[in-house]
Motif scaffolding. Sequence first.
Motif, PDB file in Angstrom:
ATOM      1  N   ALA A  23     -10.667   4.329 -14.097  1.00  0.00           N
ATOM      2  CA  ALA A  23     -10.831   5.454 -13.178  1.00  0.00           C
ATOM      3  C   ALA A  23      -9.801   5.405 -12.049  1.00  0.00           C
ATOM      4  O   ALA A  23      -9.195   6.425 -11.699  1.00  0.00           O
ATOM      5  CB  ALA A  23     -12.248   5.463 -12.605  1.00  0.00           C
ATOM      6  N   LEU A  24      -9.596   4.232 -11.503  1.00  0.00           N
ATOM      7  CA  LEU A  24      -8.618   4.094 -10.421  1.00  0.00           C
ATOM      8  C   LEU A  24      -7.202   4.418 -10.893  1.00  0.00           C
ATOM      9  O   LEU A  24      -6.461   5.146 -10.221  1.00  0.00           O
ATOM     10  CB  LEU A  24      -8.672   2.678  -9.847  1.00  0.00           C
ATOM     11  N   MET A  25      -6.839   3.901 -12.046  1.00  0.00           N
ATOM     12  CA  MET A  25      -5.494   4.142 -12.556  1.00  0.00           C
ATOM     13  C   MET A  25      -5.273   5.618 -12.894  1.00  0.00           C
ATOM     14  O   MET A  25      -4.196   6.169 -12.641  1.00  0.00           O
ATOM     15  CB  MET A  25      -5.234   3.279 -13.794  1.00  0.00           C
ATOM     16  N   ILE A  26      -6.294   6.274 -13.460  1.00  0.00           N
ATOM     17  CA  ILE A  26      -6.160   7.693 -13.797  1.00  0.00           C
ATOM     18  C   ILE A  26      -6.007   8.545 -12.545  1.00  0.00           C
ATOM     19  O   ILE A  26      -5.164   9.444 -12.480  1.00  0.00           O
ATOM     20  CB  ILE A  26      -7.374   8.174 -14.616  1.00  0.00           C
ATOM     21  N   GLU A  27      -6.803   8.261 -11.527  1.00  0.00           N
ATOM     22  CA  GLU A  27      -6.712   9.062 -10.307  1.00  0.00           C
ATOM     23  C   GLU A  27      -5.401   8.832  -9.564  1.00  0.00           C
ATOM     24  O   GLU A  27      -4.816   9.754  -9.008  1.00  0.00           O
ATOM     25  CB  GLU A  27      -7.907   8.766  -9.399  1.00  0.00           C
TER      26      GLU A  27
END
Length: 213
Positions: free
Chosen positions: A198-202
């Motif tokens: 989630a962090l990498m996608i955002e």
Amino acid sequence: MNGINHLRRAYVWGLLAIVFFSVVSLLVRNEGIAGFDTSVISVVQGWENPKLTEVMESFTWLGTTIVVIVIAVCILLFLAFVLGHRMELLLFLAVVGGAPLLNRLLKAAFHRERPDIHRLVEELGYSYPSGHSMAAFALYGVLTFLLWRHVRRRTGRIILVVLGSSIVTCIGISRIYLGAHYPSDVLGGYLASGVWLALMIEIFRSRKLVKQH
């Protein structure tokens, strides 16, 4: 401003996943999830039969290091030389490369021994969180996200999500079935990898927006 908003969203998603992971981890640390683990193991291992064991071994194989590396290399080559998507390439590398490192750190922190109830396979190393589950969630999760961006039809996207989720779920169940992990190991692996994904996608989205402006 949009880039900042996306980063804030990343922190929110990351915080939620961290909260759930922390709750599971606290229960694991204090042995407060033993009843849940025992109940799920009893159900899953109650399915045992030779044919299903072969199927479960196949799903576990999909989450092994060598298979993940081969799939990752193929996707990297496709992103780099066919699509020429540099940002997508960086996202893929960050997610798939970072998940195993995070898993090692977490296993070293928790030192949880593997279950010894009924093992059909022998595994080395600590148990929590499940490395197979983390690797599967990271690989098939980021692959689903990247393919989603190129699938326009709703039906195609539904099929993509169902297929990706099914593979990840079956890999996790296979680890319980084969006696390599507790259910809470698998759940913790999904949550930990979910934080990272989630962090990498955002962050990827925020970078794309900043670059467009």
